[in-house]
Design a protein around this motif. Sequence first.
Motif: not given
Length: 485
Positions: A44, A46-47, A49-50
């Motif tokens: 995703s 968010q993944d 960005l991590r």
Amino acid sequence: MSLLEESLWSSKININGWVQGTAGTRDVMEPATGNVLGSLGVASVQDVLRAATAAARAQVAWAAKKPEERAAVLRRAGDLWEEHTQEIQSWLIREAGSIPAKAGLETHTAAQECWEAAALPSHPHGEVLTSNEDRWSFARRRPAGVVSVIAPFNFPLILSIRSVAPALALGNAVLLKPDPRTAVCGGVALMRIFEEAGLPAGVLSLLPGGADVGAAVVEAPEVRVVSFTGSTAAGRKVGEAAARHLKRAHLELGGNSALIVLPGADLAKAASAGAFGSFMHQGQICMSTGRHFVHESLHDAYVDALSGKARNIPVGDPNTGQVALGPVIDEHQLGNIDHIVHASVMAGGRLAAGGTFDGLFYAPTVLADLALDNPAFKEEIFGPVAPVAAFADIDELIEKVNANEYGLSVGILGEVGMAMRIADRVHSGKIHINEQTVSDEANAPFGGVGASGTGSRFGGAAANIEAFTETQWLTMRPEIADYPF
């Protein structure tokens, strides 16, 4: 345990190790049969960005390692491609629809890319400049930081590793977004090779996903350089996004490469070269021969010879039979190929061979009697289709070759003196005299002009160092300078 043991990666992505992707899973499909080969994790935004945050942290320590330590990881990776060749080739055959010879080319090239990259850490990374001041002045190359690599489905291993390997060797961390249709052979395989080669966790992340993930790996604040290989339409969007965020984007895009058959050329050899250029890997190559320009004295015989080859090329499942062509990647690609073929016939072209399909297996196709505005000549087909047109003289030929917006590769078959004069006048990133249009080597510059991309940004020490480092000016005085304030 095998390199690609499914329990290691099934339904997972890689961010500092194998973890569940928060966007769910995706079936890994075999285009030749429609069978499900496994399950892939999907990243995703968010993944991403991590992963970018983790990559920025890991990159500092990786860049600080001694050059010989980074080189050792790349050399070991090259060895591992050879050690696990058969297993990786099996995935290339089943997941990407590659015939065994094409799969072998990919694993061989992957090893070569790593061995070439292993020389980069010890390559000179700057120069001493003259200065009018009482100081030393240097221009030195520094790692860019975090590099995003976005790779397509057609040569999923080569088109990932050619950016991943040099970027890592030069001290960068990499976010790899493979095409989700070929994310095992174009993503998991790379991740596992570098894990086994001793690359520290977090330096390489695997992030399969759709367009939202592609946008995220461009826009993540930590990313400084984007290396994209894919269609011109998608490349324009990547370039626009990178420019908005003041990032460098290296774009290797589509092509509609021309093969020129000069008067007096060996007809049998020319037809063989033309068939290879248009039909290899079902024509799903950016360098595929998309336009055949044949001198009028040879045109009819060339169409007949090429059509004979097309009708006799074996097509089928490369995992179970001795074939020269496998399936195209999916229904969408098949529909696009067939639409262009039929539109070209409706526009006045002649179907000399092929034009049919069975499942995802499209027959090698030859189109003749084409005007320059025919869809088969104007568009990148990305399928096993050979459009042919005649030319009368060199000036007419040059005008026709250069009329297309793409400029990736040109092959010229025949008398060398004439070919050399043509080579000086056509617009193309690569020119091959007495060869067809599809060619690549790890130590050679690769790239196109016009709608084919932003020039040679891959291959060879100079191109790779330019692509994946930043230039820093450094000065040094024996003591603090005197200033007038």
